[in-house]
Design a protein around this motif. Structure first.
Motif, mmCIF file in Angstrom:
data_model
loop_
_atom_site.group_PDB
_atom_site.id
_atom_site.type_symbol
_atom_site.label_atom_id
_atom_site.label_comp_id
_atom_site.label_asym_id
_atom_site.label_seq_id
_atom_site.Cartn_x
_atom_site.Cartn_y
_atom_site.Cartn_z
ATOM 1 N N ARG A 200 0.843 -1.216 0.000
ATOM 2 C CA ARG A 200 0.000 0.000 0.000
ATOM 3 C C ARG A 200 0.872 1.258 0.000
ATOM 4 N N HIS A 201 1.921 1.222 0.825
ATOM 5 C CA HIS A 201 2.771 2.415 0.938
ATOM 6 C C HIS A 201 3.537 2.689 -0.345
ATOM 7 N N VAL A 202 4.024 1.632 -0.971
ATOM 8 C CA VAL A 202 4.767 1.814 -2.239
ATOM 9 C C VAL A 202 3.856 2.436 -3.297
ATOM 10 N N VAL A 203 2.630 1.933 -3.378
ATOM 11 C CA VAL A 203 1.701 2.479 -4.378
ATOM 12 C C VAL A 203 1.325 3.920 -4.021
ATOM 13 N N LEU A 204 1.046 4.128 -2.732
ATOM 14 C CA LEU A 204 0.655 5.474 -2.295
ATOM 15 C C LEU A 204 1.765 6.491 -2.598
ATOM 16 N N ILE A 205 2.988 6.114 -2.306
ATOM 17 C CA ILE A 205 4.114 7.035 -2.576
ATOM 18 C C ILE A 205 4.162 7.392 -4.063
ATOM 19 N N GLN A 206 3.881 6.409 -4.889
ATOM 20 C CA GLN A 206 3.911 6.681 -6.333
ATOM 21 C C GLN A 206 2.829 7.692 -6.724
ATOM 22 N N PHE A 207 1.640 7.545 -6.113
ATOM 23 C CA PHE A 207 0.576 8.512 -6.422
ATOM 24 C C PHE A 207 0.935 9.906 -5.895
ATOM 25 N N VAL A 208 1.543 9.936 -4.725
ATOM 26 C CA VAL A 208 1.962 11.240 -4.173
ATOM 27 C C VAL A 208 2.982 11.893 -5.110
ATOM 28 N N LEU A 209 3.948 11.103 -5.559
ATOM 29 C CA LEU A 209 4.956 11.637 -6.484
ATOM 30 C C LEU A 209 4.315 12.071 -7.802
ATOM 31 N N PHE A 210 3.364 11.280 -8.250
ATOM 32 C CA PHE A 210 2.639 11.581 -9.498
ATOM 33 C C PHE A 210 1.967 12.958 -9.393
ATOM 34 N N HIS A 211 1.296 13.192 -8.256
ATOM 35 C CA HIS A 211 0.613 14.487 -8.089
ATOM 36 C C HIS A 211 1.624 15.622 -7.910
ATOM 37 N N ALA A 212 2.675 15.337 -7.177
ATOM 38 C CA ALA A 212 3.700 16.381 -6.972
ATOM 39 C C ALA A 212 4.321 16.760 -8.322
ATOM 40 N N VAL A 218 -0.317 21.082 -14.256
ATOM 41 C CA VAL A 218 -1.730 21.445 -14.049
ATOM 42 C C VAL A 218 -1.911 22.562 -13.016
ATOM 43 N N GLY A 219 -0.855 23.006 -12.402
ATOM 44 C CA GLY A 219 -0.968 24.051 -11.391
ATOM 45 C C GLY A 219 -1.084 23.463 -9.986
ATOM 46 N N TYR A 220 -1.295 24.339 -9.019
ATOM 47 C CA TYR A 220 -1.227 23.902 -7.617
ATOM 48 C C TYR A 220 -2.499 23.228 -7.116
ATOM 49 N N PHE A 221 -3.657 23.609 -7.666
ATOM 50 C CA PHE A 221 -4.912 23.225 -7.038
ATOM 51 C C PHE A 221 -5.183 21.714 -7.106
ATOM 52 N N TYR A 222 -4.961 21.145 -8.273
ATOM 53 C CA TYR A 222 -5.256 19.725 -8.464
ATOM 54 C C TYR A 222 -4.400 18.853 -7.535
ATOM 55 N N PRO A 223 -3.077 19.001 -7.573
ATOM 56 C CA PRO A 223 -2.269 18.146 -6.697
ATOM 57 C C PRO A 223 -2.552 18.358 -5.213
#
Lengths: 383, 421
Positions: A200-212, A218-223
């Motif tokens: 779960r943590h490995v996948v979550l980190i990837q999504f966090v990095l993806f948004h960052a 896309v600008g600040y609001f979406y992430p």
């Protein structure tokens, strides 16, 4: 309410949801005030199909709208503080109020449509009204990623043309990253519901990095919105509460979670069932994600038929946002202001294509548009 | 559960590979999206389609599909022209490109202008209908083409229209690109027209005249085609020039590029095709004669500077009349040598008008721009000026002749001039 009272993680998550309202207030204050005031401009007539007379609800001035947003932001701060302070009943009422204020504000203009708001509304619904919140909220987030991933299975995304701005990555790396994002959202997202915490943590980190990473595109609001919504994945282990959103027999007993999850999946499928190309549609997409999955190109035409004097015009103003630039609702909203009176014999024609498609497709031909009322026009895609 | 997940993952992987296969041809060397290799096709909206299945052109820019720039008169010899009608408020000159020329057929005449109007008149000079394109501030520069029951024209926003010739009702509309300045050609029920794209780029389009159904598009040209396509006399290939400086030949049935002949500057006007030869001008200042089957040059003749006029050919095919920068020329087709030339008095800008040859039974004359704001009738053999008509405005298109009447679209106060013999 009982679940929130019993879970510190949910209480702090409530504070994060309240923070999304503060963020929304800042975001709208920053760029959207002109969309929610009464004005004569054609483009400002943009209304949601379920609020075709939105102009009558709008603020009389930008100052008035800004005042509304200030109160909204203040309530967001107070609600967040109440959640953190454990004043759950008051905080719950505050979040309910915030949701109402946001629904009202968003209803004022279709120009405020955004994926981030759609996801936020669904998560608020799950948080405020649904049981098994600690299962349902992660499930909804997982479905969002899955829905977004499915929308990206096309050349438009993979070629990078759908991005608002190119990334800073070199071309080959950008292409690989775009392909990997599809795998992450469509397949690896399942890992968010693994019984093994490290997966779960490995996948979550990837999504966090993806948004960052997406910040510069896309600008600040979406992430920031997504990071707040993902907060529950961090809060539950942080508060040492049991992780409930797992693929195990227990989840099958949560009938309401399965039904609501199934319903959310069904909503993502509606544009595919209703429109030839979801990216080219407006109304069929209202209940689903509105990703930047395609950069559309379109042409509009008004054809006036008169005895021995036909005329064609293109008086339409395209929306500045990439997502709504060719959205039929944007053009259909403008028609009532364009028609001088209902006796005019005018037809509307819209054709569009994805930038990577070879052919334009006629999306709408509506005869006698001036004889139709605003609601008929805004629902024309599905009627 | 693991099996379901494995199958699902496989399905996604297959879909991703499928999408990748579609994506790869779209990527440039930097792995980012390059433009489409072929022109994107527009959709067509249809209304009152013609019931006719057979159709042939009744009025074509530059007289015919070979763009001969010549018309015949039943009169024995030239007789002086006098003003019959004047239809004011035609072009407003918003854009310097050559203006649309009138179309003429048994039912009347049709004029399009840069303000966006196409108007149809009967031969009594009465307005029958009008069509307005408000989608471009530059209106029409393309010349209408008519067949038995329809009129076809492209506007400066890239829309191509088919209108009912009797009523002006829309038959179909398609969006082809960003601009259509080229004039259509009709052959065997298919319309051919040059289309301009942003970038700049362009292509040659073949479209079914009756229905507006797209048939083929040529490869992208690399620059705008202001030139109108011309058809070889054997009906096998089309020639069209462009701002790339190349005159190119295309297979009539597929749009495949057969050959390309490079000049040193933009080619603005149409090629004139006679037998196995094509004649055309270039902004590089030459008039070229090229073998239209091979693209090999036969001769080239230097004019008085940059030229954009279309040539006209006399009936026997031995003399070309052409307008250069500020001179009119008669050129022998045999070897490209001048027979005569005459200055366009007072001209300091490149002339844009194209001449017209009228073949009377015992005389041939050329209608030319011979002086700023003056039209001349010159004997083709000698260049002698038989009549000079003073005007208030300039003209940049091509004069048209029909049953003793000469029609001229000007770009100023004169509007449309209809002169009669």
């Amino acid at each position: 309410m009982k679940e929130i009272l019993q879970s510190r993680a949910l209480q702090i998550y409530g504070a994060l949801l309240a923070a999304t309202h503060v963020l929304s207030a800042y975001f709208w204050m920053d760029r959207s005030l002109d969309l929610v005031v009464k004005a004569g401009e054609v483009s400002s007539a943009l209304c949601w199909p379920w609020a075709p007379f939105c102009q009558t609800l709008r603020f009389s001035s930008e100052a008035q709208a800004a005042g509304y947003l200030e109160i909204y932001a203040l309530l967001g701060v107070i609600t967040a503080v109440l959640f953190v302070a454990g004043k759950v009943r008051w905080a719950y009422a505050g979040l309910l109020g915030l949701l109402g204020l946001k629904i009202f504000f968003t209803s004022l203009s279709y120009g405020l449509m955004g994926n981030y708001h759609y996801m936020s509304f669904i998560i608020h619904g799950a948080f405020l009204f649904a049981p098994y919140k600690k299962t349902l909220i992660p499930l909804c987030l997982g479905i969002f990623y899955w829905g977004a991933g499915v929308l990206k299975l096309n050349p438009e995304w993979l070629s990078g043309v759908a991005l608002i701005h190119p990334t800073f990555l070199p071309g080959p790396l950008e292409h690989i990253s775009l392909s990997y994002a599809v795998l992450l959202e469509c397949i690896f997202v399942v890992g968010l519901f693994s019984s093994k915490a490290w997966i779960r943590h490995v996948v979550l980190i990837q999504f966090v990095l993806f948004h960052a990473f997406s910040w510069h595109i896309v600008g600040y609001f979406y992430p920031l919105t997504m990071l707040l919504l993902l907060g529950l994945f961090v809060l539950i282990p942080l508060c040492k509460e049991p992780w409930e959103a797992e693929w195990n027999p227990f989840i099958l007993k949560q009938k309401s979670t399965l039904v609501l999850g199934g319903l959310l999946i069904f909503l993502q499928l509606i544009p595919y069932l209703w429109a030839t190309d979801p990216a080219a549609s407006g109304t069929p997409r209202l209940v689903s994600l509105n990703m930047l999955d395609a950069r559309m190109e379109c042409e509009t035409l008004l054809i006036r038929h008169q005895n021995r004097a036909n005329e064609v015009y293109d008086p339409f103003i395209k929306a500045p946002s990439t997502r709504t630039q060719c959205d039929p609702i944007v053009f259909l909203s403008q028609i009532p202001a364009i028609c001088k009176d209902s006796s005019e014999n005018m037809d509307f024609w819209l054709q569009s294509r994805r930038t990577t498609d070879q052919k334009m497709q006629t999306r709408l031909v509506i005869k006698d548009v001036c004889k139709k009322n605003p609601a008929e026009l805004l629902w024309a895609e599905v009627l | 559960m693991k099996m379901v997940l494995a199958l699902y993952s496989l399905l996604i992987a297959v879909l991703l590979v499928r999408a990748e296969v579609k994506t790869w041809p779209l990527l440039g060397p930097d792995w980012r999206f390059a433009k489409l290799a072929k022109p994107a096709q527009g959709a067509t909206v249809t209304y009152d389609l013609s019931p006719r299945t057979d159709r042939s052109a009744q009025s074509t820019y530059r007289s015919d599909a070979q763009r001969s720039g010549r018309t015949e008169s039943s009169l024995p010899r030239f007789k002086d022209l006098s003003l019959l009608w004047k239809i004011p408020n035609l072009n407003n000159g918003i854009h310097r490109a050559s203006k649309s020329s009138p179309a003429v057929d048994p039912e009347g005449f049709y004029i399009a202008d840069d303000t966006g109007f196409v108007r149809a008149y009967n031969w009594q000079g009465e307005l029958r209908w009008q069509f307005y394109s408000g989608v471009s501030s530059r209106g029409f520069h393309s010349t209408p083409l008519t067949d038995q029951d329809s009129l076809y024209i492209g506007d400066y926003a890239g829309f191509l229209y088919s209108l009912n010739k009797s009523s002006g009702q829309i038959r179909w509309i398609t969006k082809t690109g960003v601009t259509v300045g080229s004039s259509p050609l009709l052959h065997a029920g298919v319309l051919y027209v040059g289309v301009e794209l942003a970038d700049p780029d362009g292509y040659l389009l073949a479209i079914e005249a009756r229905s507006g159904r797209w048939i083929w598009t040529s490869p992208l040209l690399g620059n705008h085609p202001h030139s109108s396509p011309s058809l070889s006399q054997d009906g096998q290939l089309l020639l069209m020039g462009s701002n790339t400086g190349a005159m190119a030949a295309y297979d009539l049935h597929t749009g495949k590029n057969l050959w390309s002949f490079a000049t040193n500057d933009d080619i603005k006007c149409s090629a004139l095709i006679n037998k196995d030869r094509a004649y055309f001008t270039s902004w590089d200042g030459f008039l070229y004669a090229v073998d239209n089957h091979t693209g090999k040059m036969i001769w080239k003749t230097v004019l008085d500077g940059s030229a954009m006029s279309c040539p006209s050919l006399n009936k026997s095919g031995d003399i070309l009349i052409i307008t250069g920068f500020a001179k009119n020329f008669a050129i022998r087709t045999a070897n490209g040598t001048p027979l005569w030339d005459s200055a366009i008095v007072g001209r300091d800008l490149r002339a844009q008008a194209s001449p017209l040859i009228i073949s009377y039974s015992s005389q041939e004359v050329a209608i030319t721009l011979c002086e700023n704001r003056s039209l001349c009738v010159q004997d083709v053999q000698s260049g002698t000026v038989l009549q000079k008509v003073k005007m208030q405005s300039d003209f940049s298109g091509s004069p048209v002749y029909w049953d003793g009447k000469l029609l001229l679209s000007t770009s100023g106060e004169d509007g449309l001039l209809v002169l009669s013999q």
